[in-house]
Scaffold this active site. Sequence first.
Site, PDB file in Angstrom:
ATOM      1  N   SER A 116       0.838  -1.196   0.000  1.00  0.00           N
ATOM      2  CA  SER A 116       0.000   0.000   0.000  1.00  0.00           C
ATOM      3  C   SER A 116       0.880   1.256   0.000  1.00  0.00           C
ATOM      4  O   SER A 116       1.664   1.445  -0.935  1.00  0.00           O
ATOM      5  CB  SER A 116      -0.961  -0.044   1.188  1.00  0.00           C
ATOM      6  OG  SER A 116      -1.984   0.906   1.057  1.00  0.00           O
ATOM      7  N   ASP A 184      -9.613  -4.195  -5.495  1.00  0.00           N
ATOM      8  CA  ASP A 184      -8.911  -3.354  -4.522  1.00  0.00           C
ATOM      9  C   ASP A 184      -8.878  -1.916  -5.034  1.00  0.00           C
ATOM     10  O   ASP A 184      -8.238  -1.629  -6.045  1.00  0.00           O
ATOM     11  CB  ASP A 184      -7.485  -3.888  -4.322  1.00  0.00           C
ATOM     12  CG  ASP A 184      -6.672  -3.061  -3.341  1.00  0.00           C
ATOM     13  OD1 ASP A 184      -7.132  -1.980  -2.918  1.00  0.00           O
ATOM     14  OD2 ASP A 184      -5.560  -3.499  -2.999  1.00  0.00           O
ATOM     15  N   HIS A 197      -8.154  -5.121  -0.218  1.00  0.00           N
ATOM     16  CA  HIS A 197      -6.878  -4.496   0.138  1.00  0.00           C
ATOM     17  C   HIS A 197      -6.261  -5.117   1.392  1.00  0.00           C
ATOM     18  O   HIS A 197      -5.082  -4.897   1.674  1.00  0.00           O
ATOM     19  CB  HIS A 197      -7.074  -2.991   0.339  1.00  0.00           C
ATOM     20  CG  HIS A 197      -5.805  -2.209   0.362  1.00  0.00           C
ATOM     21  ND1 HIS A 197      -4.943  -2.140  -0.715  1.00  0.00           N
ATOM     22  CD2 HIS A 197      -5.231  -1.457   1.346  1.00  0.00           C
ATOM     23  CE1 HIS A 197      -3.900  -1.394  -0.398  1.00  0.00           C
ATOM     24  NE2 HIS A 197      -4.053  -0.963   0.837  1.00  0.00           N
TER      25      HIS A 197
END
Length: 215
Positions: A116, A184, A197
Amino acid sequence: MKTRLFSAAAALGIAVTGLGVAAAPAASAAPCTDIDVPVARGTGEPGTLGFIVGDPVYQAVQNTLRPRSLSSYRVDYPADLGEPASVQKGNTDLVNHVTAQAAACPQQRFVLVGYSQGANVVDNSIGISSDGAIVGGPIVATIPADLAPRIAAILLFGNPIRAVGRQVTGTYQSRTKDYCADGDPICQAGGFNFLAHLSYGNNAADAAAFAATKV
């Protein structure tokens, strides 16, 4: 679109923080192991290297690469949505760590891991700008070109640059595995499945197997 994605990231940050897992002390690289694994965690992610990605991926890489010796490093950066320079701080720390380790341990190789916001950190550090991506920012440092051959593999999860049509290209492309779960919203434009995610621990074994082919 960016406003919606930011809201999604904020919601995910809250979800991750609310997992109730206490953050463990930062892992530091042991001197001169065969493989060092620096990990840039996701926004607000608890755990030593990251509860969702870093910890399970590092464990899987350890198991797969035995009997080689491994060490880990928790990239020192805020991983905070409220810190404007968060990615830049991680970018600087990761490059400094790899450069120092490489000088101290001439035979050591590296497997870089980013999840991320942490994937943005790794992107920048290998010369792929995350500027314009959610929780991204401009490149402030890159791993020196003479150390590129020692970057054995790069493992990225929920990489925000993918949502803006960017990916790892060039020197590191063949050594990179970049996971984006279907739906996601952080890495897939138009994605709506926020739980996707949080699913990347499921890819730990596959990521470790990929790294093993590159080491």
